[in-house]
Design a protein around this motif. Structure first.
Motif, PDB file in Angstrom:
ATOM      1  N   ARG A  19       0.868  -1.182   0.000  1.00 31.70           N
ATOM      2  CA  ARG A  19       0.000   0.000   0.000  1.00 31.70           C
ATOM      3  C   ARG A  19       0.895   1.219   0.000  1.00 31.70           C
ATOM      4  NH1 ARG A  19      -5.247   1.126  -0.939  1.00 31.70           N
ATOM      5  NH2 ARG A  19      -6.120   2.614   0.508  1.00 31.70           N
ATOM      6  N   THR A  35      -3.234   7.526  -3.170  1.00 31.01           N
ATOM      7  CA  THR A  35      -3.019   6.266  -2.486  1.00 31.01           C
ATOM      8  C   THR A  35      -3.261   5.146  -3.475  1.00 31.01           C
ATOM      9  OG1 THR A  35      -3.806   7.228  -0.428  1.00 31.01           O
ATOM     10  CG2 THR A  35      -3.781   4.847  -0.542  1.00 31.01           C
ATOM     11  N   GLY A  36      -2.430   4.118  -3.407  1.00 37.53           N
ATOM     12  CA  GLY A  36      -2.603   3.005  -4.327  1.00 37.53           C
ATOM     13  C   GLY A  36      -2.067   1.719  -3.756  1.00 37.53           C
ATOM     14  N   THR A  46      -5.504   2.247  -8.032  1.00 40.20           N
ATOM     15  CA  THR A  46      -5.410   3.578  -7.459  1.00 40.20           C
ATOM     16  C   THR A  46      -6.597   4.390  -7.968  1.00 40.20           C
ATOM     17  OG1 THR A  46      -4.105   5.568  -7.135  1.00 40.20           O
ATOM     18  CG2 THR A  46      -3.803   4.458  -9.229  1.00 40.20           C
ATOM     19  N   ILE A  76       1.233   4.752 -10.057  1.00 44.50           N
ATOM     20  CA  ILE A  76       1.848   4.594  -8.730  1.00 44.50           C
ATOM     21  C   ILE A  76       3.372   4.677  -8.829  1.00 44.50           C
ATOM     22  CG2 ILE A  76       2.236   2.962  -6.848  1.00 44.50           C
ATOM     23  CD1 ILE A  76      -0.666   1.933  -7.449  1.00 44.50           C
ATOM     24  N   ALA A 111      -2.835   1.823 -13.522  1.00 46.09           N
ATOM     25  CA  ALA A 111      -2.661   2.141 -12.099  1.00 46.09           C
ATOM     26  C   ALA A 111      -1.216   1.914 -11.667  1.00 46.09           C
ATOM     27  CB  ALA A 111      -3.605   1.292 -11.254  1.00 46.09           C
TER      28      ALA A 111
END
Length: 64
Positions: free
Chosen positions: A23, A30-31, A45, A57, A53
């Motif tokens: 995480r 946040t992803g 995310t 990230i 995603a």
């Protein structure tokens, strides 16, 4: 973990062939990255999933 970059930590997970849910909290969002025996199997995310995603990230690693 202090002193280890996001990209460096991802490389460690790959080299050690571990399964892990990572995480990530960053100013951009946040992803989650999902690893199975060292292979990136998924990422999420916000509204993004999969490769898009993961790329988002990992781009956060370039932010200072």
């Amino acid at each position: 973990i202090e002193g280890v970059s996001l990209l460096g930590f991802v490389q460690l997970l790959q080299m050690e062939k571990v399964s892990h849910h990572l995480r990530i909290y960053a100013p951009s969002g946040t992803g989650s990255l999902f690893f199975e025996t060292g292979e990136l199997r998924g990422a999420v995310t916000g509204e993004q999933h999969g490769r898009r995603a993961a790329l988002s990230i990992l781009s956060w690693a370039e932010e200072g």
